[in-house]
Scaffold this motif. Structure first.
Motif, PDB file in Angstrom:
ATOM      1  N   SER A  25      -7.922  44.809  11.465  1.00  0.00           N
ATOM      2  CA  SER A  25      -7.836  43.371  11.767  1.00  0.00           C
ATOM      3  C   SER A  25      -6.469  42.779  11.460  1.00  0.00           C
ATOM      4  N   GLU A  26      -5.706  43.421  10.573  1.00  0.00           N
ATOM      5  CA  GLU A  26      -4.390  42.900  10.223  1.00  0.00           C
ATOM      6  C   GLU A  26      -3.356  43.125  11.321  1.00  0.00           C
ATOM      7  N   VAL A  27      -3.645  44.065  12.204  1.00  0.00           N
ATOM      8  CA  VAL A  27      -2.657  44.404  13.237  1.00  0.00           C
ATOM      9  C   VAL A  27      -3.210  44.307  14.656  1.00  0.00           C
ATOM     10  N   ALA A  28      -4.533  44.164  14.807  1.00  0.00           N
ATOM     11  CA  ALA A  28      -5.128  44.138  16.148  1.00  0.00           C
ATOM     12  C   ALA A  28      -6.426  43.341  16.125  1.00  0.00           C
ATOM     13  N   GLY A  29      -6.929  43.017  17.304  1.00  0.00           N
ATOM     14  CA  GLY A  29      -8.194  42.309  17.439  1.00  0.00           C
ATOM     15  C   GLY A  29      -8.789  42.589  18.804  1.00  0.00           C
ATOM     16  N   TYR A  30      -9.912  41.951  19.089  1.00  0.00           N
ATOM     17  CA  TYR A  30     -10.563  42.146  20.379  1.00  0.00           C
ATOM     18  C   TYR A  30      -9.922  41.251  21.439  1.00  0.00           C
ATOM     19  N   SER A  31     -10.022  41.663  22.672  1.00  0.00           N
ATOM     20  CA  SER A  31      -9.462  40.887  23.770  1.00  0.00           C
ATOM     21  C   SER A  31     -10.010  39.460  23.746  1.00  0.00           C
ATOM     22  N   PHE A  32      -9.128  38.515  23.835  1.00  0.00           N
ATOM     23  CA  PHE A  32      -9.528  37.109  23.821  1.00  0.00           C
ATOM     24  C   PHE A  32      -9.423  36.483  25.211  1.00  0.00           C
ATOM     25  N   THR A  33      -9.037  37.265  26.203  1.00  0.00           N
ATOM     26  CA  THR A  33      -8.923  36.752  27.568  1.00  0.00           C
ATOM     27  C   THR A  33     -10.140  37.185  28.386  1.00  0.00           C
TER      28      THR A  33
END
Length: 381
Positions: A22-30
């Motif tokens: 979570s500190e460097v990536a996340g789920y697509s928000f688009t």
């Protein structure tokens, strides 16, 4: 490995930083509208390819309006058992189903984390084991989205990441070359098979329903278990597992719907479980079961194309099997043809010999070095 060690000594002498995903990536928000997708841009678990880091064209388009969009460099994860091991490093743009997670590196982390390196981290056995341990649900477990973001990943210096990516890419490229050679062998085999089965009017015609018992199974894909005792045939090329069996016999298995219709056939021997939309064809003792298997593999797709009013068949019904015509030579000739084709079949499909065995060995070697290359001594705070 020595070059990696040299790079670590130069750029990370105190060890490698580890952090939660979570500190460097996340789920697509688009999001993307389903109307903007086609079979080449929509990704569901069915058209992600296990252990290959890729995808094939989708058989079904999405039935929801808005989907998570993925971009070049995103890592797409199958997020429902038994597809948790399917991972793809996106090389195009599109949208994915709710059973697929699109993980995107944060904008402020792109100068410290290579997306291909992250792909290799998330395709490792270590991550798969973690994901399985945190999966939720009894019948059809899903990856826990919150737990996935808590997974700790190494973030070595970019120079190290890129060297690891280079090495692992070489392994995958070599495997791809071997698979291309195997595909060429398979085409050669298919040509020889068609020649042998070009029986024409020399043998009497019979209907499949007159020489075989035909039926379906009772299970759904959600019943699959990763370590089940028995083979579970569903509707694709991938064999699943289950702790119970439906039949104990020699049978030809094929998909009743989906991408495998008329194209994917398995030959079952012994105890197995069967999907409710897959068919079992059990040849009678008066014919050679392996001959019937080879005949179906070579000819059934042609039969469907000729008999269907649609451009492509999306589902099969039992009468389509019952009325399928087969040119049936003498039993001795069936044995001769089946024996010759079995020898060729083993050369292109038997995982214990030839190119299939070499590809399997290369994959084991790749997995060993991948896990070794992705293991780092963690820097102390």
């Amino acid at each position: 490995m020595s070059h990696i060690d040299d790079l670590l000594t130069e750029f990370a002498p105190q060890g490698v930083r580890h952090t939660s995903l979570s500190e460097v990536a996340g789920y697509s928000f688009t999001r993307v509208d389903a109307s903007e997708l086609d079979k080449t841009s929509f990704v569901g678990v069915d058209n992600l390819v296990a252990n290959k880091g890729g995808r094939v064209d989708a058989s079904y388009l999405p039935n929801t309006v808005r989907l998570a969009a993925y971009e070049v460099g995103d890592i797409l994860l199958g997020n429902i058992r038994p597809y948790l091991k399917k991972v793809w490093h996106a090389t195009s743009v599109g949208g994915c189903s709710g059973d697929v997670l699109a993980i995107r590196i944060n904008a402020d982390a792109r100068d410290e984390l290579d997306s291909k390196f992250l792909y290799y981290v998330l395709s490792s056995d270590r991550f798969f084991t973690y994901n399985m341990q945190h999966a939720k649900g009894a019948k059809m477990p899903r990856g826990d989205k919150a737990a996935i973001l808590k997974y700790r990943i190494p973030v070595p210096p970019l120079e190290v990441q890129r060297e690891i990516v280079r090495i692992l890419d070489q392994f995958t490229e070599l495997e791809a070359e071997l698979e291309a050679e195997l595909e060429a062998r398979k085409r050669q085999y298919a040509h020889y098979r068609n020649e042998l089965l070009a029986i024409g009017n020399e043998a009497p015609q019979v209907f499949l329903g007159d020489i075989a018992t035909i039926g379906t199974g009772s299970h759904d894909t959600k019943d699959a278990l990763p370590d089940g005792e028995f083979v579970f045939y569903a509707r694709g090329r991938e064999q699943l597992r289950l702790d119970s069996f439906d039949f104990d016999e020699r049978a030809i298995i094929t998909a009743g719907d989906g991408v495998g219709v008329g194209k994917v056939f398995h030959f079952a021997e012994g105890k197995y479980a069967l999907h409710q939309r897959a068919y079992r064809i059990v040849p009678h003792d008066s014919v050679d079961a392996r001959f019937i298997y080879h005949y179906l593999v070579a000819d059934f797709a042609r039969y469907l194309a000729q008999t269907s009013v649609q451009s492509s068949v999306t589902s099969l019904r039992r009468p389509m099997f019952l009325k399928y015509p087969i040119a049936l030579p003498s039993l001795a000739e069936q044995h001769r043809i089946a024996s010759a084709l079995d020898e060729f079949d083993a050369l292109v499909n038997d995982m214990s010999v030839g190119l299939p065995a070499e590809i399997a060995a290369r994959r084991k070697q790749y997995e060993y070095y991948r896990d070794k290359l992705l293991t780092f001594e963690e820097a102390t705070p």
